[in-house]
Design a protein around this motif. Structure first.
Motif, PDB file in Angstrom:
ATOM      1  N   THR A 119      35.727  27.813  46.829  1.00 41.99           N
ATOM      2  CA  THR A 119      35.516  28.734  45.724  1.00 41.99           C
ATOM      3  C   THR A 119      34.541  28.095  44.750  1.00 41.99           C
ATOM      4  O   THR A 119      33.794  27.197  45.105  1.00 41.99           O
ATOM      5  CB  THR A 119      36.864  29.088  45.047  1.00 41.99           C
ATOM      6  OG1 THR A 119      36.651  30.074  44.045  1.00 41.99           O
ATOM      7  CG2 THR A 119      37.543  27.870  44.439  1.00 41.99           C
ATOM      8  N   LYS A 156      42.765  33.493  43.436  1.00 35.80           N
ATOM      9  CA  LYS A 156      42.034  34.683  43.853  1.00 35.80           C
ATOM     10  C   LYS A 156      40.785  34.826  42.986  1.00 35.80           C
ATOM     11  O   LYS A 156      40.852  34.702  41.757  1.00 35.80           O
ATOM     12  CB  LYS A 156      42.921  35.926  43.741  1.00 35.80           C
ATOM     13  CG  LYS A 156      44.208  35.827  44.564  1.00 35.80           C
ATOM     14  CD  LYS A 156      44.959  37.136  44.616  1.00 35.80           C
ATOM     15  CE  LYS A 156      44.309  38.114  45.574  1.00 35.80           C
ATOM     16  NZ  LYS A 156      45.138  39.343  45.785  1.00 35.80           N
ATOM     17  N   THR A 157      39.675  35.082  43.630  1.00 42.01           N
ATOM     18  CA  THR A 157      38.392  35.171  42.931  1.00 42.01           C
ATOM     19  C   THR A 157      37.689  36.463  43.302  1.00 42.01           C
ATOM     20  O   THR A 157      37.428  36.722  44.483  1.00 42.01           O
ATOM     21  CB  THR A 157      37.484  33.978  43.299  1.00 42.01           C
ATOM     22  OG1 THR A 157      38.145  32.754  42.951  1.00 42.01           O
ATOM     23  CG2 THR A 157      36.150  34.056  42.562  1.00 42.01           C
ATOM     24  N   GLU A 191      35.093  39.489  47.107  1.00 43.39           N
ATOM     25  CA  GLU A 191      36.174  38.519  46.988  1.00 43.39           C
ATOM     26  C   GLU A 191      35.749  37.236  47.689  1.00 43.39           C
ATOM     27  O   GLU A 191      35.236  37.277  48.812  1.00 43.39           O
ATOM     28  CB  GLU A 191      37.459  39.047  47.623  1.00 43.39           C
ATOM     29  CG  GLU A 191      38.627  38.066  47.468  1.00 43.39           C
ATOM     30  CD  GLU A 191      39.937  38.597  48.021  1.00 43.39           C
ATOM     31  OE1 GLU A 191      40.958  37.917  47.856  1.00 43.39           O
ATOM     32  OE2 GLU A 191      39.932  39.697  48.621  1.00 43.39           O
ATOM     33  N   LYS A 193      36.988  34.560  49.630  1.00 42.92           N
ATOM     34  CA  LYS A 193      38.224  34.387  50.390  1.00 42.92           C
ATOM     35  C   LYS A 193      37.998  33.418  51.540  1.00 42.92           C
ATOM     36  O   LYS A 193      37.112  33.621  52.359  1.00 42.92           O
ATOM     37  CB  LYS A 193      38.698  35.747  50.926  1.00 42.92           C
ATOM     38  CG  LYS A 193      40.077  35.747  51.521  1.00 42.92           C
ATOM     39  CD  LYS A 193      40.495  37.170  51.863  1.00 42.92           C
ATOM     40  CE  LYS A 193      41.907  37.231  52.405  1.00 42.92           C
ATOM     41  NZ  LYS A 193      42.309  38.612  52.734  1.00 42.92           N
ATOM     42  N   TYR A 200      35.227  43.590  48.708  1.00 43.52           N
ATOM     43  CA  TYR A 200      36.544  44.020  48.256  1.00 43.52           C
ATOM     44  C   TYR A 200      36.511  45.500  47.886  1.00 43.52           C
ATOM     45  O   TYR A 200      37.454  46.241  48.154  1.00 43.52           O
ATOM     46  CB  TYR A 200      36.986  43.189  47.054  1.00 43.52           C
ATOM     47  CG  TYR A 200      38.356  43.554  46.523  1.00 43.52           C
ATOM     48  CD1 TYR A 200      39.506  43.163  47.198  1.00 43.52           C
ATOM     49  CD2 TYR A 200      38.504  44.295  45.351  1.00 43.52           C
ATOM     50  CE1 TYR A 200      40.773  43.496  46.726  1.00 43.52           C
ATOM     51  CE2 TYR A 200      39.767  44.637  44.863  1.00 43.52           C
ATOM     52  CZ  TYR A 200      40.890  44.235  45.558  1.00 43.52           C
ATOM     53  OH  TYR A 200      42.136  44.583  45.081  1.00 43.52           O
ATOM     54  N   LYS A 280      48.114  32.975  41.573  1.00 44.39           N
ATOM     55  CA  LYS A 280      49.143  33.968  41.914  1.00 44.39           C
ATOM     56  C   LYS A 280      50.440  33.282  42.335  1.00 44.39           C
ATOM     57  O   LYS A 280      50.473  32.081  42.573  1.00 44.39           O
ATOM     58  CB  LYS A 280      48.653  34.865  43.050  1.00 44.39           C
ATOM     59  CG  LYS A 280      48.307  34.117  44.325  1.00 44.39           C
ATOM     60  CD  LYS A 280      47.898  35.041  45.433  1.00 44.39           C
ATOM     61  CE  LYS A 280      47.619  34.259  46.711  1.00 44.39           C
ATOM     62  NZ  LYS A 280      47.320  35.117  47.866  1.00 44.39           N
TER      63      LYS A 280
END
Length: 280
Positions: A119, A156-157, A191, A193, A200, A280
Motif C-alpha cells: 500500500t 483498506k485503501t 482499491e 488490494k 472498486y 478494520k
C-alpha cells in the motif's frame, strides 16, 4: 536495537516521525525541467499548486537512487553493527522502491529486513507505526515482521480519481482504459488490494461518486474495530473535512488525519483526487 526506515510516500505527522525515530528516504519527482526530492526541496503544498497549473508539463516520478538506500543502511549499521533495520516501502504497483531497497540490503552487511507494505500513504503509515510500537515493546524482528503482515490485512485503501489521464501517463494504467474512461467521462474509485490497483466503482458523475464515498464512511462508522482513518488529498481538503465531520459526529473515538498526499501519489492520481484509508 531495531531501526525503522520507510520512504517519503508514507503519511505520518512530524510528531509521529520524531517520537518514533523514523528514518525517511525521499522519492524524486521531475517537473518543468527540475528534479525535486519529496519533502526535501519541495513541499506538498508547493507541488500541489504546480500540479494545478494547466500550462505545466506532466510530472515524472522516480524511486530513490540505489545509493540513497545504501548510504542510509550503511550509516545506521556503522553506528549499530548488531542492530536490525526494518524497511517498509510502498507497493511495487506504484514504484520500484522495494526492489531498490532489496538491492541495497544485499550490498550492506547486517540484518536488514525489507517489507513490501502492499500500500502507501496512511496505509503505509499505519504499518510503520505498528512496527515502531512493537520496537518500543521490545519485540523481536521476527515478531515485528509477522505483526506488520497481520496489520496489513486490516488496512483498506480507496482512491477517488476524477481523471485517468495521470494514471495512464504515469504508466500505472493501460492507455486503453484511460481512453475509454475519458470518452464516457468516468470518475473511478480504485482499491489498493494485495498490492494491486483494482476497480472498486465506476461512477458517471459526482452524484454516484459521492454515494460510494458515503457508503465507505458508513462502513467506517459501523465497524467498532476501526480506530484510524486517513484522508489524503491532492489539493482541496473540502471533501475530507466533510467526511471527518460525519465520522466524528458519531464516532469521536476515531482518529481522523487529513493531509495532502505526497507528490509521487499526486502525480499518479491527478487534481481533485483523494483517498480514504482505514483499519478494520
Amino acid at each position: 536495537m531495531i531501526h525503522i526506515v520507510t520512504d517519503s510516500t508514507v503519511q505520518l505527522t512530524p510528531e509521529e516521525i520524531e517520537q518514533n525515530h523514523i528514518e525517511i528516504i525521499p522519492l524524486q519527482v521531475s517537473f518543468e525541467g527540475k528534479t525535486f526530492e519529496d519533502n526535501v526541496d519541495i513541499t506538498r503544498e508547493e507541488f500541489s499548486n504546480m500540479l494545478l497549473d494547466d500550462e505545466s508539463e506532466f510530472p515524472k516520478t522516480s524511486q530513490p537512487a540505489l545509493g540513497q538506500f545504501i548510504n542510509t543502511f550503511s550509516s545506521i549499521m556503522e553506528k549499530d553493527p548488531n542492530g536490525t533495520i526494518i524497511c517498509l516501502d510502498l507497493a511495487p504497483v506504484l514504484s520500484g522502491t522495494v526492489e531498490t531497497a532489496n538491492s541495497a540490503a544485499q550490498q550492506v552487511e547486517g540484518d536488514i529486513r525489507v517489507i513490501d507494505s502492499e500500500t502507501t500513504d496512511r496505509g503505509l503509515g499505519l504499518e510503520v507505526l505498528e512496527a515502531a510500537r512493537l520496537v518500543k515493546e521490545g519485540k523481536t524482528p521476527d515478531e515485528i515482521v509477522a505483526a506488520v503482515e497481520t496489520c496489513r490485512q486490516k488496512i483498506k485503501t480507496f482512491v477517488f480519481i476524477k481523471s485517468f489521464d495521470y494514471l495512464v501517463k504515469g504508466g500505472r494504467a493501460s492507455r486503453a482504459i484511460g481512453f475509454i474512461s475519458s470518452l464516457i467521462k468516468l470518475n473511478v474509485v480504485l482499491e489498493v488490494k494485495d498490492g494491486k490497483l483494482e476497480f472498486y466503482a465506476k461512477c458517471r458523475g459526482a452524484k454516484k461518486l459521492r454515494k460510494v464515498r458515503d457508503e465507505l464512511v458508513q462502513e467506517i462508522i459501523d465497524n467498532p474495530n476501526t480506530t484510524e482513518v486517513g484522508l489524503s488529498c491532492v489539493d482541496s481538503t473540502e471533501d475530507a473535512e466533510e467526511i471527518k465531520a460525519k465520522i466524528n459526529e458519531v464516532r469521536p473515538d476515531i482518529n481522523v488525519l487529513i493531509r495532502l498526499t505526497s507528490p509521487i501519489i499526486m502525480t499518479h492520481v491527478g487534481p481533485g483526487g483523494f483517498s480514504i484509508i482505514f483499519n478494520k
